[in-house]
Design a protein around this motif. Structure first.
Motif, mmCIF file in Angstrom:
data_model
loop_
_atom_site.group_PDB
_atom_site.id
_atom_site.type_symbol
_atom_site.label_atom_id
_atom_site.label_comp_id
_atom_site.label_asym_id
_atom_site.label_seq_id
_atom_site.Cartn_x
_atom_site.Cartn_y
_atom_site.Cartn_z
ATOM 1 N N SER A 146 -13.623 -0.459 -9.916
ATOM 2 C CA SER A 146 -12.992 -0.327 -8.596
ATOM 3 C C SER A 146 -12.418 1.049 -8.332
ATOM 4 O O SER A 146 -11.599 1.204 -7.433
ATOM 5 C CB SER A 146 -11.900 -1.392 -8.459
ATOM 6 O OG SER A 146 -12.487 -2.651 -8.562
ATOM 7 N N SER A 147 -12.846 2.048 -9.116
ATOM 8 C CA SER A 147 -12.257 3.375 -8.922
ATOM 9 C C SER A 147 -13.338 4.421 -8.649
ATOM 10 O O SER A 147 -14.524 4.149 -8.766
ATOM 11 C CB SER A 147 -11.446 3.772 -10.158
ATOM 12 O OG SER A 147 -12.303 3.916 -11.259
ATOM 13 N N SER A 148 -12.879 5.614 -8.297
ATOM 14 C CA SER A 148 -13.783 6.740 -8.045
ATOM 15 C C SER A 148 -13.971 7.497 -9.352
ATOM 16 O O SER A 148 -13.229 8.422 -9.665
ATOM 17 C CB SER A 148 -13.194 7.666 -6.987
ATOM 18 O OG SER A 148 -13.058 6.953 -5.785
ATOM 19 N N CYS A 149 -14.982 7.060 -10.107
ATOM 20 C CA CYS A 149 -15.182 7.661 -11.437
ATOM 21 C C CYS A 149 -15.924 8.985 -11.346
ATOM 22 O O CYS A 149 -15.950 9.738 -12.313
ATOM 23 C CB CYS A 149 -16.040 6.790 -12.348
ATOM 24 S SG CYS A 149 -16.105 5.074 -12.000
ATOM 25 N N THR A 150 -16.594 9.239 -10.222
ATOM 26 C CA THR A 150 -17.390 10.466 -10.120
ATOM 27 C C THR A 150 -16.474 11.681 -9.989
ATOM 28 O O THR A 150 -15.259 11.535 -9.823
ATOM 29 C CB THR A 150 -18.374 10.357 -8.929
ATOM 30 O OG1 THR A 150 -17.676 9.799 -7.829
ATOM 31 C CG2 THR A 150 -19.547 9.479 -9.263
ATOM 32 N N LYS B 4 -3.453 -1.572 -4.270
ATOM 33 C CA LYS B 4 -3.184 -0.168 -3.918
ATOM 34 C C LYS B 4 -3.734 0.117 -2.513
ATOM 35 O O LYS B 4 -3.018 0.621 -1.644
ATOM 36 C CB LYS B 4 -3.857 0.748 -4.956
ATOM 37 C CG LYS B 4 -3.866 2.225 -4.587
ATOM 38 C CD LYS B 4 -4.504 3.064 -5.700
ATOM 39 C CE LYS B 4 -4.627 4.519 -5.292
ATOM 40 N NZ LYS B 4 -5.056 5.385 -6.392
ATOM 41 N N MET B 5 -5.001 -0.236 -2.295
ATOM 42 C CA MET B 5 -5.628 0.040 -0.994
ATOM 43 C C MET B 5 -5.027 -0.842 0.100
ATOM 44 O O MET B 5 -5.014 -0.460 1.270
ATOM 45 C CB MET B 5 -7.151 -0.181 -1.076
ATOM 46 C CG MET B 5 -7.844 0.816 -1.964
ATOM 47 S SD MET B 5 -7.388 2.517 -1.556
ATOM 48 C CE MET B 5 -8.396 3.422 -2.695
ATOM 49 N N GLY B 6 -4.561 -2.003 -0.278
ATOM 50 C CA GLY B 6 -3.928 -2.915 0.688
ATOM 51 C C GLY B 6 -2.483 -2.527 0.994
ATOM 52 O O GLY B 6 -1.791 -3.230 1.739
ATOM 53 N N ALA C 86 0.943 6.802 -10.030
ATOM 54 C CA ALA C 86 -0.102 5.883 -10.533
ATOM 55 C C ALA C 86 0.309 4.450 -10.206
ATOM 56 O O ALA C 86 1.502 4.129 -10.213
ATOM 57 C CB ALA C 86 -0.262 6.057 -12.038
ATOM 58 N N HIS C 87 -0.662 3.603 -9.908
ATOM 59 C CA HIS C 87 -0.338 2.197 -9.610
ATOM 60 C C HIS C 87 -0.288 1.377 -10.895
ATOM 61 O O HIS C 87 -0.909 1.724 -11.897
ATOM 62 C CB HIS C 87 -1.358 1.632 -8.619
ATOM 63 C CG HIS C 87 -0.983 1.960 -7.204
ATOM 64 N ND1 HIS C 87 -0.544 1.022 -6.308
ATOM 65 C CD2 HIS C 87 -0.940 3.159 -6.564
ATOM 66 C CE1 HIS C 87 -0.259 1.625 -5.161
ATOM 67 N NE2 HIS C 87 -0.496 2.917 -5.287
ATOM 68 N N VAL C 88 0.492 0.293 -10.809
ATOM 69 C CA VAL C 88 0.783 -0.510 -12.001
ATOM 70 C C VAL C 88 -0.015 -1.818 -11.968
ATOM 71 O O VAL C 88 -0.125 -2.457 -10.920
ATOM 72 C CB VAL C 88 2.306 -0.806 -12.051
ATOM 73 C CG1 VAL C 88 2.642 -1.748 -13.196
ATOM 74 C CG2 VAL C 88 3.098 0.492 -12.182
ATOM 75 N N ILE C 89 -0.552 -2.190 -13.128
ATOM 76 C CA ILE C 89 -1.224 -3.500 -13.261
ATOM 77 C C ILE C 89 -0.189 -4.510 -13.741
ATOM 78 O O ILE C 89 0.538 -4.259 -14.711
ATOM 79 C CB ILE C 89 -2.376 -3.438 -14.293
ATOM 80 C CG1 ILE C 89 -3.403 -2.386 -13.879
ATOM 81 C CG2 ILE C 89 -3.030 -4.805 -14.456
ATOM 82 C CD1 ILE C 89 -4.572 -2.250 -14.862
ATOM 83 N N LEU C 90 -0.130 -5.632 -13.059
ATOM 84 C CA LEU C 90 0.825 -6.691 -13.442
ATOM 85 C C LEU C 90 0.058 -7.977 -13.770
ATOM 86 O O LEU C 90 -1.134 -8.082 -13.456
ATOM 87 C CB LEU C 90 1.840 -6.893 -12.311
ATOM 88 C CG LEU C 90 2.848 -5.723 -12.257
ATOM 89 C CD1 LEU C 90 3.389 -5.485 -10.880
ATOM 90 C CD2 LEU C 90 3.978 -5.931 -13.271
ATOM 91 N N PRO C 91 0.723 -8.944 -14.406
ATOM 92 C CA PRO C 91 -0.022 -10.129 -14.876
ATOM 93 C C PRO C 91 -0.766 -10.880 -13.773
ATOM 94 O O PRO C 91 -1.809 -11.484 -14.025
ATOM 95 C CB PRO C 91 1.086 -11.012 -15.472
ATOM 96 C CG PRO C 91 2.143 -10.051 -15.895
ATOM 97 C CD PRO C 91 2.112 -8.939 -14.900
ATOM 98 N N TYR C 92 -0.236 -10.824 -12.529
ATOM 99 C CA TYR C 92 -0.953 -11.562 -11.471
ATOM 100 C C TYR C 92 -2.305 -10.917 -11.152
ATOM 101 O O TYR C 92 -3.195 -11.564 -10.631
ATOM 102 C CB TYR C 92 -0.103 -11.749 -10.209
ATOM 103 C CG TYR C 92 0.694 -10.562 -9.734
ATOM 104 C CD1 TYR C 92 0.104 -9.517 -9.038
ATOM 105 C CD2 TYR C 92 2.077 -10.510 -9.956
ATOM 106 C CE1 TYR C 92 0.841 -8.440 -8.586
ATOM 107 C CE2 TYR C 92 2.834 -9.428 -9.513
ATOM 108 C CZ TYR C 92 2.205 -8.395 -8.825
ATOM 109 O OH TYR C 92 2.940 -7.333 -8.372
#
Ligand code: IMP
Length: 475
Positions: free
Chosen positions: A243-247, A143-145, A106-112
């Motif tokens: 920004s995610s694939s919720c389907t 993540k995509m970048g 899983a990717h991490v969210i950071l303050p930036y």
């Protein structure tokens, strides 16, 4: 060995359909619940015996004893938000240790990520999406970048340090140049996140292996969607989406369970419709009726407290959600909110410039030209709260539900008429097809049978009902 049952729970509208409560009710019959997309932008509300839990990251299955919970690789994880939720759950006496797992991928969210999002949302010339300001979009961008930080990387202190230093250098420059934001300090960020990493480490696992093993052992897995079809990055009302694939397709990529292992797709729709944040909403209503729906449905965001926009069921969108997700069962929630209405309008089609229009516009501006064609169904003007079965519902409420079913391409399997677990009815065909037999219900059934046989009792114990029919009224 027979593989375990699987079902995806997916929102059919713009989120807030009541997925949390439905996952909680159904978790009785599933061994594992896995989140596959989004982050702590979600707000899944579950009420158990009057106690309210709002879960943002942790799957709602955690509240059910004996049910394992997984945060899949498709989720973006804010370590601090995760730890806060774990603390809240521990304090409430919920077992998280040894029961909750976080994907190492899983990717991490950071303050930036938050800094960039806040700047972008308020920058002149940018489309204001009305996000939850949690840094979700920028984390998925990284993540995509291919410059994101994953949970496995978070646990590697050297990698964590160098990623934070490099990212802060770059993001501080971008945010200052574009949005005049104040720079973030990489050293204090590293200290805070290295400490968080230590606390997160015991939860981390290769969850794709864990889930596939569980299925191979005959355990059942439910995939808990977050947000909804019309917020999906590909299929929603772009750019007013998350920004995610919720389907339902996201359940496979977001957990590492193959698409051909997914048996049922359960679409959740309110008996009306809401949206929070900006963007198209063709069947939106204003004024007194909207206020009534908002007040009766308590339509305020579970995460941000923002008041939700309200409107009617939009059948073209429901049919679209059925097609995109492959919904084979609907769950209709909040039917009771409509109990006081004289009539219930439903958007049955679209018109553009007076002409019938069958597709869902790809452009947000395309929606502006859409005029909804309404059919008004008679209201039932009776309380549906506490109805024990479909047949117990007022006739006109039954007709309303049957109308939605006929027009939307899938059967109704559950109806929810209040926030509590037992304000839910399961239709027998749904219970039989989707929920039975599960390992849990079978073993509970056989142990109950054994114990009543031991007692020599001839009475038909209510606990002898299939597990699918307990905690909810399946008639
Ligand atoms: P983000 O997910 O924070 O990037 O926000 C993008 C859009 O999705 C905004 O309009 C949000 O209001 C909406 N959104 C995100 N999560 C949820 C949710 O759980 N329920 C309803 N709307 C949501």
């Amino acid at each position: 060995m027979k593989r375990g049952k699987t079902a995806v729970i997916v929102g059919a509208q713009w989120g807030d359909e009541g997925k949390g409560k439905i996952v909680d009710v159904l978790s009785h019959n599933f061994s594992v619940v896995a989140r596959y997309a989004g982050g702590h932008n979600a707000g899944h509300t579950v009420i158990i015996k009057g106690k309210k839990f709002v879960l943002q990251l942790v799957p709602c299955g955690v509240l059910r004893k004996g049910c394992r919970s997984v945060i899949g690789n498709g989720v973006v994880l804010d370590p601090l938000a995760f730890l806060k939720e774990v603390k809240m759950l521990r304090e409430a006496g919920v077992q998280v240790d040894g029961n909750l797992f976080v994907s190492n991928r899983a990717h991490v969210i950071l303050p930036y990520h938050r800094m960039i999002e806040m700047g972008a949302e308020n920058a002149p010339g940018r489309v204001k999406i009305g996000t939850t300001s949690r840094g979700i979009g920028p984390a998925y961008e990284d993540k995509m970048g291919r410059r994101g930080l994953r949970v496995a990387d978070l646990l590697d202190s050297k990698l964590l340090k160098s990623t934070i230093e490099n990212a802060c250098r770059e993001k501080n420059m971008i945010a200052h140049a574009l949005f005049n934001s104040d720079p973030l300090d990489p050293d204090s960020m590293y200290d805070e996140y290295a400490r968080a990493a230590e606390q997160i480490a015991p939860f981390v696992a290769d969850t794709a292996v864990l889930l596939n093993q569980a299925l191979a052992e005959g355990k059942s897995v439910m995939f808990e969607g977050a947000q909804a079809t019309m917020l999906d990055i590909d299929h929603g009302t772009y750019p007013f989406v998350t920004s995610s694939s919720c389907t339902s397709g996201g359940a496979a990529t977001g957990t590492g369970v193959a698409p051909n292992a997914i048996q049922n797709v359960i679409g959740i729709t309110k008996a009306y419709c809401t949206r929070v944040g900006g963007g198209p909403f063709p069947s939106e209503v204003q004024g007194e009726v909207a206020d009534l729906l908002r007040a009766r449905g308590n339509e305020y965001g579970a995460v941000t407290g923002r008041s939700r926009r309200c409107g009617w069921v939009d059948l073209p969108l429901l049919r679209y959600a059925q097609m995109i997700n492959g919904v084979n069962w609907w769950v209709v929630t909040k039917l009771d909110v409509l109990d006081v209405l004289d009539e219930v309008p439903v958007c049955v089609g679209y018109k553009i410039n007076g002409k019938k229009y069958d597709s869902i516009p790809a452009l947000a501006t395309g929606f502006e030209q859409v005029e909804c064609v309404y059919e008004k169904l008679p209201g039932w003007k009776k309380s549906t709260e506490g109805a024990e079965s479909f047949d117990d519902l007022p006739k006109k409420a039954q007709e309303y539900l049957r109308f939605l079913e006929r027009e939307s391409g899938a059967k109704i399997g559950m109806v929810s008429t209040g926030p509590e677990r037992d304000q839910t009815m399961l239709l027998p065909e749904f219970a039989a097809e989707v929920l039975e037999p599960t390992e849990k219900s079978q073993s509970e059934k056989s142990s109950t049978e054994k114990s009543s046989a031991q007692k020599g009792s001839s009475e038909k114990s209510s606990a002898k009902k299939p597990a699918s029919q307990k905690g909810a009224k399946a008639k």
